[in-house]
Design a protein around this motif. Structure first.
Motif, PDB file in Angstrom:
ATOM      1  N   ILE A  12       1.001  -1.140   0.083  1.00 45.93           N
ATOM      2  CA  ILE A  12      -0.110   0.106   0.067  1.00 45.93           C
ATOM      3  C   ILE A  12       1.045   1.323  -0.033  1.00 45.93           C
ATOM      4  O   ILE A  12       0.466   2.267  -0.463  1.00 45.93           O
ATOM      5  N   ASP A  13       1.976   1.284   0.900  1.00 46.72           N
ATOM      6  CA  ASP A  13       2.989   2.329   0.934  1.00 46.72           C
ATOM      7  C   ASP A  13       4.489   1.688   1.255  1.00 46.72           C
ATOM      8  O   ASP A  13       4.585   0.641   1.628  1.00 46.72           O
ATOM      9  N   SER A  14       5.274   2.525   0.602  1.00 48.58           N
ATOM     10  CA  SER A  14       6.556   2.157   0.803  1.00 48.58           C
ATOM     11  C   SER A  14       7.619   3.199   1.022  1.00 48.58           C
ATOM     12  O   SER A  14       7.417   4.213   0.369  1.00 48.58           O
ATOM     13  N   TRP A  15       8.758   3.076   1.752  1.00 50.86           N
ATOM     14  CA  TRP A  15       9.705   3.885   1.567  1.00 50.86           C
ATOM     15  C   TRP A  15      11.073   3.485   2.121  1.00 50.86           C
ATOM     16  O   TRP A  15      11.054   2.248   2.593  1.00 50.86           O
ATOM     17  N   GLN A  30       4.188  -0.783   3.967  1.00 49.19           N
ATOM     18  CA  GLN A  30       2.857  -0.980   4.531  1.00 49.19           C
ATOM     19  C   GLN A  30       2.031  -2.158   3.771  1.00 49.19           C
ATOM     20  O   GLN A  30       1.736  -1.721   2.412  1.00 49.19           O
ATOM     21  N   ASN A  62       7.518   4.771  -4.655  1.00 44.16           N
ATOM     22  CA  ASN A  62       6.318   4.647  -4.764  1.00 44.16           C
ATOM     23  C   ASN A  62       5.508   4.247  -5.913  1.00 44.16           C
ATOM     24  O   ASN A  62       4.494   4.462  -6.069  1.00 44.16           O
ATOM     25  N   THR A  63       6.278   3.610  -6.764  1.00 49.66           N
ATOM     26  CA  THR A  63       5.550   3.142  -8.134  1.00 49.66           C
ATOM     27  C   THR A  63       5.388   1.565  -8.005  1.00 49.66           C
ATOM     28  O   THR A  63       5.012   1.033  -8.973  1.00 49.66           O
ATOM     29  N   HIS A  65       3.161   0.150  -5.703  1.00 47.25           N
ATOM     30  CA  HIS A  65       1.808  -0.015  -4.883  1.00 47.25           C
ATOM     31  C   HIS A  65       1.018  -0.824  -5.511  1.00 47.25           C
ATOM     32  O   HIS A  65       0.487  -0.711  -6.931  1.00 47.25           O
TER      33      HIS A  65
END
Length: 90
Positions: A12-15, A30, A62-63, A65
């Motif tokens: 769903i999300d990442s960093w 996430q 964030n590509t 998701h």
């Protein structure tokens, strides 16, 4: 003794963030688990567990998701999963 956990679902999300060690970087994902998409789970992993630099770049930008992920690891005191193995699928 705590057993290993498996989390399967969609990103769903990442960093990507530095973890304070020399050349150390960690990835935080996430994840919406299969069958329980509202129960979001945070997964932390050393960047070395990411299959390649392309994935690492995608996670930081964030590509990716919606991409499927399987993570294996242990639950930390903060509730996150500390991954010992990641399977990322495009």
């Amino acid at each position: 003794m705590e057993s290993d956990l498996e989390v399967s679902g969609a990103i769903i999300d990442s960093w990507v963030e530095p973890c304070g060690q020399e050349d150390g970087t960690r990835v935080v994902l996430q994840v919406a688990p299969k069958g329980r998409p509202r129960d979001l789970i945070f997964v932390e992993a050393e960047a070395s567990l990411v299959p390649d630099d392309g994935w690492l770049e995608d996670l930081s930008e964030n590509t990716c998701h919606g991409s499927p992920v399987r993570a294996f690891g242990r639950r930390m005191l903060n509730g996150f999963i500390s991954a010992t193995h990641l399977q990322l699928v495009r």
